[in-house]
Write a protein that holds these residues in place. Structure first.
Motif, short mmCIF file in Angstrom:
data_model
loop_
_atom_site.label_atom_id
_atom_site.label_comp_id
_atom_site.label_asym_id
_atom_site.label_seq_id
_atom_site.Cartn_x
_atom_site.Cartn_y
_atom_site.Cartn_z
N MET A 10 0.84 -1.19 0.00
CA MET A 10 0.00 0.00 0.00
C MET A 10 0.88 1.24 0.00
SD MET A 10 -2.87 -1.19 2.72
CE MET A 10 -4.05 0.04 2.21
N TYR A 54 0.65 5.47 0.63
CA TYR A 54 -0.09 6.65 1.06
C TYR A 54 0.75 7.87 0.75
CZ TYR A 54 -3.43 3.80 3.57
OH TYR A 54 -4.41 2.91 3.88
N LEU A 93 -4.66 1.68 9.79
CA LEU A 93 -4.87 2.35 8.50
C LEU A 93 -6.34 2.57 8.20
CD1 LEU A 93 -2.29 0.52 6.26
CD2 LEU A 93 -2.12 2.77 7.26
N ASP A 149 -4.60 7.37 -0.33
CA ASP A 149 -3.89 6.15 -0.72
C ASP A 149 -3.91 6.04 -2.23
OD1 ASP A 149 -6.67 5.66 -0.71
OD2 ASP A 149 -6.35 3.52 -0.52
N VAL A 204 3.81 -1.12 3.70
CA VAL A 204 3.16 0.18 3.56
C VAL A 204 4.24 1.24 3.44
CG1 VAL A 204 1.62 1.86 4.64
CG2 VAL A 204 1.19 -0.57 4.94
N TYR A 243 4.61 5.38 3.39
CA TYR A 243 4.00 6.69 3.58
C TYR A 243 4.93 7.71 2.96
CZ TYR A 243 1.33 4.33 7.21
OH TYR A 243 0.53 3.47 7.90
#
Length: 168
Positions: free
Chosen positions: A23, A25, A75, A106, A161, A163
């Motif tokens: 993922m 973001y 999340l 996202d 993930v 960021y």
């Protein structure tokens, strides 16, 4: 016929359980809106995912000041959504959106088989292309990446993930 359907379901179960979910973001910490560009991999992915994306909305949330302490499990409870928009494709292989100041979003699609069909994610700052995926080391771009992962019981990655915080 039922046998073929069952074998396809079993294949996708093992496929998704073996590949970790990834993922991304993006958070805008600047005082100005930033246009984010997402390039998809190829035509094979584009036809399927463009149709899916055109049905969905892109959600924007209030930014978080504590990305480092953010748990992967939290999340889903980012913050209440601020706004939503439809995806805008600039070509068959690219879509873009404007990320307003102090918001996070996202990068979709989360297509339930744990593979993201994007090739590149970038933004333009001072007439310079700043690549986020693949990661760019250009100092003029001024963004920070915080990476986290969640492990399965056997210590193999279950989820990654990233960021990305676009800085002033």
């Amino acid at each position: 016929m039922t046998g073929k359907f069952l074998s396809v379901l079993i294949f996708f179960y093992f496929f998704t359980s073996c590949s970790p979910l990834y993922m991304v973001y993006v958070q805008n910490n600047t005082d100005e809106p930033v246009e984010i560009f997402v390039e998809l991999k190829d035509e094979k992915f584009t036809k399927k995912y463009r149709k899916e994306l055109e049905k969905r909305h892109l959600f924007f949330y209030k930014k978080s000041d504590q990305i480092e302490q953010f748990s992967i499990d939290s999340l889903k409870i980012l913050n209440k959504k601020i706004s939503e928009r439809k995806y805008q494709f600039t070509s068959d292989l690219e879509y873009s959106f404007v990320l307003e100041p102090d918001l996070i979003t996202d990068i979709d699609p989360n297509n339930s088989i744990s593979i993201y069909p994007f090739q590149k994610i970038y933004f333009v700052k001072d007439n310079e292309k700043c690549s986020v995926v693949p990661k760019n080391t250009n100092h003029n771009c001024n963004f920070k990446i915080t990476s986290k992962q969640k492990l399965k019981k056997d210590k193999t990655p279950k989820m990654f993930v990233d960021y990305i915080e676009i800085q002033k």
